[in-house]
Write an enzyme that holds these catalytic residues in place. Sequence first.
Site, PDB file in Angstrom:
ATOM      1  N   LYS A  32      40.242  46.988  18.774  1.00  0.00           N
ATOM      2  CA  LYS A  32      38.862  46.515  18.581  1.00  0.00           C
ATOM      3  C   LYS A  32      37.890  47.686  18.643  1.00  0.00           C
ATOM      4  O   LYS A  32      37.005  47.824  17.798  1.00  0.00           O
ATOM      5  CB  LYS A  32      38.524  45.475  19.654  1.00  0.00           C
ATOM      6  N   ARG A 102      33.998  43.310  26.233  1.00  0.00           N
ATOM      7  CA  ARG A 102      35.109  42.784  25.426  1.00  0.00           C
ATOM      8  C   ARG A 102      36.398  43.563  25.654  1.00  0.00           C
ATOM      9  O   ARG A 102      36.407  44.782  25.631  1.00  0.00           O
ATOM     10  CB  ARG A 102      34.747  42.866  23.936  1.00  0.00           C
ATOM     11  N   GLY A 111      43.304  35.998  21.817  1.00  0.00           N
ATOM     12  CA  GLY A 111      42.943  35.022  22.839  1.00  0.00           C
ATOM     13  C   GLY A 111      43.624  35.231  24.180  1.00  0.00           C
ATOM     14  O   GLY A 111      43.472  34.414  25.081  1.00  0.00           O
ATOM     15  N   MET A 113      43.305  37.907  26.297  1.00  0.00           N
ATOM     16  CA  MET A 113      42.480  38.532  27.329  1.00  0.00           C
ATOM     17  C   MET A 113      41.046  38.051  27.172  1.00  0.00           C
ATOM     18  O   MET A 113      40.748  37.242  26.320  1.00  0.00           O
ATOM     19  CB  MET A 113      42.580  40.038  27.230  1.00  0.00           C
ATOM     20  N   ARG A 358      40.016  44.231  11.685  1.00  0.00           N
ATOM     21  CA  ARG A 358      41.376  44.700  11.942  1.00  0.00           C
ATOM     22  C   ARG A 358      42.229  44.247  10.766  1.00  0.00           C
ATOM     23  O   ARG A 358      41.824  43.372   9.998  1.00  0.00           O
ATOM     24  CB  ARG A 358      41.920  44.115  13.243  1.00  0.00           C
ATOM     25  N   HIS A 473      43.491  28.932  16.989  1.00  0.00           N
ATOM     26  CA  HIS A 473      44.516  29.553  17.830  1.00  0.00           C
ATOM     27  C   HIS A 473      45.918  29.189  17.344  1.00  0.00           C
ATOM     28  O   HIS A 473      46.786  30.054  17.170  1.00  0.00           O
ATOM     29  CB  HIS A 473      44.311  29.107  19.279  1.00  0.00           C
ATOM     30  N   ARG A 579      85.342  40.472  11.022  1.00  0.00           N
ATOM     31  CA  ARG A 579      85.947  40.273  12.353  1.00  0.00           C
ATOM     32  C   ARG A 579      87.131  39.336  12.186  1.00  0.00           C
ATOM     33  O   ARG A 579      86.962  38.120  12.129  1.00  0.00           O
ATOM     34  CB  ARG A 579      84.896  39.688  13.301  1.00  0.00           C
ATOM     35  N   ARG A 635      88.275  44.948  10.257  1.00  0.00           N
ATOM     36  CA  ARG A 635      88.600  45.447  11.598  1.00  0.00           C
ATOM     37  C   ARG A 635      89.858  44.752  12.092  1.00  0.00           C
ATOM     38  O   ARG A 635      89.967  43.519  12.011  1.00  0.00           O
ATOM     39  CB  ARG A 635      87.438  45.153  12.542  1.00  0.00           C
ATOM     40  N   SER A 781      82.297  53.812  12.153  1.00  0.00           N
ATOM     41  CA  SER A 781      81.404  52.665  12.167  1.00  0.00           C
ATOM     42  C   SER A 781      80.998  52.437  13.625  1.00  0.00           C
ATOM     43  O   SER A 781      81.841  52.113  14.457  1.00  0.00           O
ATOM     44  CB  SER A 781      82.145  51.442  11.626  1.00  0.00           C
ATOM     45  N   GLY A 783      79.960  50.679  16.644  1.00  0.00           N
ATOM     46  CA  GLY A 783      79.850  49.330  17.205  1.00  0.00           C
ATOM     47  C   GLY A 783      78.858  49.424  18.346  1.00  0.00           C
ATOM     48  O   GLY A 783      79.228  49.615  19.500  1.00  0.00           O
ATOM     49  N   THR A 784      77.576  49.311  18.008  1.00  0.00           N
ATOM     50  CA  THR A 784      76.535  49.644  18.991  1.00  0.00           C
ATOM     51  C   THR A 784      76.399  48.602  20.097  1.00  0.00           C
ATOM     52  O   THR A 784      75.786  48.891  21.115  1.00  0.00           O
ATOM     53  CB  THR A 784      75.182  49.852  18.289  1.00  0.00           C
ATOM     54  N   ASN A 785      76.954  47.401  19.907  1.00  0.00           N
ATOM     55  CA  ASN A 785      76.903  46.440  21.015  1.00  0.00           C
ATOM     56  C   ASN A 785      77.741  46.954  22.178  1.00  0.00           C
ATOM     57  O   ASN A 785      77.271  47.076  23.304  1.00  0.00           O
ATOM     58  CB  ASN A 785      77.445  45.068  20.598  1.00  0.00           C
ATOM     59  N   ASP A 786      79.009  47.254  21.883  1.00  0.00           N
ATOM     60  CA  ASP A 786      79.878  47.761  22.943  1.00  0.00           C
ATOM     61  C   ASP A 786      79.449  49.147  23.398  1.00  0.00           C
ATOM     62  O   ASP A 786      79.493  49.453  24.581  1.00  0.00           O
ATOM     63  CB  ASP A 786      81.342  47.799  22.465  1.00  0.00           C
ATOM     64  N   CYS A 847      77.485  49.010  12.659  1.00  0.00           N
ATOM     65  CA  CYS A 847      77.848  47.637  12.328  1.00  0.00           C
ATOM     66  C   CYS A 847      77.540  46.686  13.485  1.00  0.00           C
ATOM     67  O   CYS A 847      77.867  45.510  13.441  1.00  0.00           O
ATOM     68  CB  CYS A 847      79.316  47.529  11.922  1.00  0.00           C
ATOM     69  N   TYR A 867      75.014  54.133   6.058  1.00  0.00           N
ATOM     70  CA  TYR A 867      74.846  52.696   5.845  1.00  0.00           C
ATOM     71  C   TYR A 867      74.571  51.974   7.157  1.00  0.00           C
ATOM     72  O   TYR A 867      74.800  52.505   8.241  1.00  0.00           O
ATOM     73  CB  TYR A 867      76.091  52.086   5.179  1.00  0.00           C
TER      74      TYR A 867
HETATM   75  P1  ADP Z   1      38.507  38.142  20.957  1.00  0.00           P
HETATM   76  O1  ADP Z   1      39.317  39.377  21.161  1.00  0.00           O
HETATM   77  O2  ADP Z   1      38.985  36.989  21.734  1.00  0.00           O
HETATM   78  O3  ADP Z   1      38.252  37.876  19.517  1.00  0.00           O
HETATM   79  P2  ADP Z   1      35.884  39.300  21.052  1.00  0.00           P
HETATM   80  O4  ADP Z   1      35.601  40.416  21.980  1.00  0.00           O
HETATM   81  O5  ADP Z   1      36.078  39.659  19.640  1.00  0.00           O
HETATM   82  O6  ADP Z   1      37.094  38.463  21.619  1.00  0.00           O
HETATM   83  O7  ADP Z   1      34.687  38.290  21.181  1.00  0.00           O
HETATM   84  C1  ADP Z   1      34.773  36.997  20.663  1.00  0.00           C
HETATM   85  C2  ADP Z   1      33.542  36.684  19.871  1.00  0.00           C
HETATM   86  O8  ADP Z   1      32.374  36.862  20.638  1.00  0.00           O
HETATM   87  C3  ADP Z   1      33.322  37.571  18.681  1.00  0.00           C
HETATM   88  O9  ADP Z   1      34.023  37.103  17.569  1.00  0.00           O
HETATM   89  C4  ADP Z   1      31.860  37.437  18.431  1.00  0.00           C
HETATM   90  O10 ADP Z   1      31.612  36.290  17.672  1.00  0.00           O
HETATM   91  C5  ADP Z   1      31.315  37.260  19.825  1.00  0.00           C
HETATM   92  N1  ADP Z   1      30.752  38.534  20.294  1.00  0.00           N
HETATM   93  C6  ADP Z   1      31.363  39.524  20.960  1.00  0.00           C
HETATM   94  N2  ADP Z   1      30.508  40.541  21.184  1.00  0.00           N
HETATM   95  C7  ADP Z   1      29.336  40.181  20.643  1.00  0.00           C
HETATM   96  C8  ADP Z   1      28.044  40.813  20.523  1.00  0.00           C
HETATM   97  N3  ADP Z   1      27.830  42.017  21.025  1.00  0.00           N
HETATM   98  N4  ADP Z   1      27.083  40.133  19.873  1.00  0.00           N
HETATM   99  C9  ADP Z   1      27.323  38.917  19.377  1.00  0.00           C
HETATM  100  N5  ADP Z   1      28.477  38.262  19.436  1.00  0.00           N
HETATM  101  C10 ADP Z   1      29.491  38.888  20.076  1.00  0.00           C
HETATM  102 MG    MG Z   2      83.392  45.908  19.902  1.00  0.00          MG
HETATM  103 MG    MG Z   3      37.468  38.956  18.267  1.00  0.00          MG
END
Ligand code: ADP
Ligand code: MG
Ligand code: MG
Length: 892
Positions: A32, A102, A111, A113, A358, A473, A579, A635, A781, A783-786, A847, A867
Amino acid sequence: MSLEDENHKWVYTYGAGKAEGDRTMRNLLGGKGLGLHDMCSIGVPVPPGFTITTEVCTYYYDHNKQYPKRLQGDIQAGMKHIETIVGKKFGDEADPLLVSVRSGARVSMPGMMDTILNLGLNDKTVVGLHTKTGNERFAYDSYRRFIQMFGDIVMGVPHADFEKVLQGVKDKAGVKQDPELTTEHLKEVITGYKKLITEKKGHEFPQDVQEQLQQAIHAVFGSWNNPRAITYRNINDIPHTWGTAVNIVAMVFGNMGDTSATGVAFTRNPATGEKVFFGEYLVNAQGEDVVAGIRTPQQISNAGKEAQHSDLPSMEESMPQMYKELNEVREKLEKHNRDMQDIEFTIQEGKLYLLQCRNGKRTAKAAVKIAVDLYNEGIIDKDQALCLVDPNAINQLLHRQIDPKAKKTILSRGLNASPGAACGTIVFTAEDAENKAKDGPVILLREETSPDDINGMHVAKGVITARGGMTSHAAVVARGMGAPCITGCGEMVINFEKKTVSFGKTDLKEGDWISMSGDSGEIYLGKVDTIEPQISGDFETIMKWADETRRLHIEANAETPKDAQQARDFGAQGIGLVRTEHMFFDPKRIVSIRKMILADTDEEKKNALAELLPYQTSDFEELFKIMDGFPVTIRLLDPPLHEFLPKTDKDIKELAQEINVTEELIRKRIVTLHELNPMLGNRGCRLCISRPEITEMQGKAIFTAAMNAAKKGVKVYPQIMIPLAVSKKEIQILKDILDKEKAALEKANNVEIPYVFGTMIELPRACLRSAELAEIAHFFSFGTNDLTQTTLGISRDDFSFRDCYKDNGIFDSDPFAVIDEEGVGELIKMSVSRGKSVQKELRTGICGEHGGEPKSIQFADAIGMDYVSCSPFRIPIARLAAAQAAVQNKKK
Ligand code: ADP
Ligand code: MG
Ligand code: MG
């Protein structure tokens, strides 16, 4: 620079077109933060701010939860930087600066953190915000949102308690929706919130803005280690050591009236990949309102409106100027980042701000289309296009689809949020999903999902929600997991208490079967037939480019004709591992092998093996035919013999009757063959040497099959490999046995049967002695498991401390899934180089399970292997991963 250094930089600022951070700093700034700095420096409008680096987070957890000494001063300097650009002061009672705090790790963890908005409001600054904006309702709405978020995230008062207070005021006022609340109502909510906090916490909501800031930063760093974030990282193989950054960003407001708005968008459709500006927004709203599903969002573009069958006006229609500006940003960001973007924006009184960008998460179907389209649009080259598709994700394209010819009763329809087909029994909570998934496939039905549902979503075959859009979500998480998902199925009404659901006129209950297609968004009654996928269209194009680019050969681990055919259809260039023991477990054949194990005289042994010979011969012949023109690597028998003996009393009794021996004899043999540590016992080449008659039979079967197939015009390339060898002597003994069988057949039939002889490398000693092995083996060949089990001294089946080891950062990933480059990898490198020192043309490959895993394939390519061999359904994944490896390793 050392972390203890006087001048170590903990904070990076950006704003007004200049940024201290740049795009090489993802690890430090988080995704971010990087996006904000990068957008700022290319002239995309973003509110100013600063990033506290991930190093502060790791420092904090490494130093007994203490922050670096100079951090305080740097944060104050960062706040000054924002104040100067915005022209407002933090905590100013007349015209306060507000900020958001943020989270943001290296990779997005949607979602998982926390983020806190409107920080800097208190009983006094809220008055200033009101007078300055002339908008009282807005000021108090922002304040109540802030108290709620701060109370929940920082002070730990449950979100639901705040909702109760809010609902109470709404009920009393007789209103349904938040926007209907007047300023007076909001003030009442604020009083209620404050009272709630004091009651629950014993102290008041902090009025001091500096204290608010400190506590919020602290809470966001703390959210790195909340249980749902930890679960998410474990599921997604994200190291716990990375830490999160914290971004402090000047607030801009989408809730200032009808010329303000907030929204989220993808620059292309994340489900199909079509070049359509795809997103949702809400007028007069803030932050998470769009994804939270409180109000029904409107579509950004007309095309999106059509695709989603929305009746509400699009942004293109109702805010054309804003749409135009946003669309320009869309193009700029795509060109700059050379990929489809996921953006978050806010419009404050007619002025656009970007808050996040992103690379967008997408379905595999969208990924291949976007990669091919961006190439055709001249934005990226072929190598870049190949790297835009996540090899693991194309699994989705190889998964089953609803059979178009199947009879089906459509129950309802929602948005096609994540593709694939699923059947399962209905469950209504994440917890029930976890419990019931043990007994069979389940489909999780929810109003909407939240991060707490993550475990349940993981085990469910599919997810359906009543509310939410393409960016909800549920949609985002399911796409990431590759599970089918349907969102926004408004017709679905769940009764959680009775555990029932109705789709229009049809009522169903927990445990009833339904089917779903995440491609069409349709939900069906009962179990509906599904069909195999096909490689065609853009997917075919990407696979063609991959084949042109990769250096590694891709072979399959297969023994049944069905698997071998599937592997060929998916583009395998031969079989890297047959096998043979898998061919013995058929009920008819297992009797013969049991007879052999129980035989007393050589005569009896030979007779029992003679029964197996025709089976093995025809199996091999079939494989040679399917792999016409490609090598088939067989084998010799690998597992210890006791694995073939019956285990229960009932089975022992039946076997005794069937082959006419006493139960005692069987029990005696079970005792004799019992091993304390079968993994290290009489198996592999040890068994082939101590029971040479088995080797003779297998050799005869392989050569006869090759001869028969060749006679029918098939191009056969038999290869035989010896399991579990540690010395040249072992493989020499077995080669002599094989050669003798071959010579006899050649003489009797007056033909020549060419074959290639090689060995598996599965033990550390084999790596050490690779030079002598290469004197007679023409291929290695791995045999990376063993090899992983024996190098680490960890049994794959007793790895109960896997999560503990991951949590403690001892392993970043499971060494049985991703090759342990530092340990096992070093041994492999040594083995390859020792082997090649004796035989330049030695062919090498993997393998084991790792042969189909992208990071391990990257390793195989980097050290010059020839391979990899993997299960049929991973062949396309391996083809693409091998191409990406070639691109990456070319750059080095
Ligand atoms: P997440 O990682 O959960 O998307 P964000 O840090 O992106 O969390 O924040 C979630 C939302 O909060 C953003 O999509 C935006 O809409 C709003 N937000 C965050 N910072 C600001 C800001 N400085 N001004 C206005 N809206 C904000
Ligand atoms: Mg074996
Ligand atoms: Mg966001």
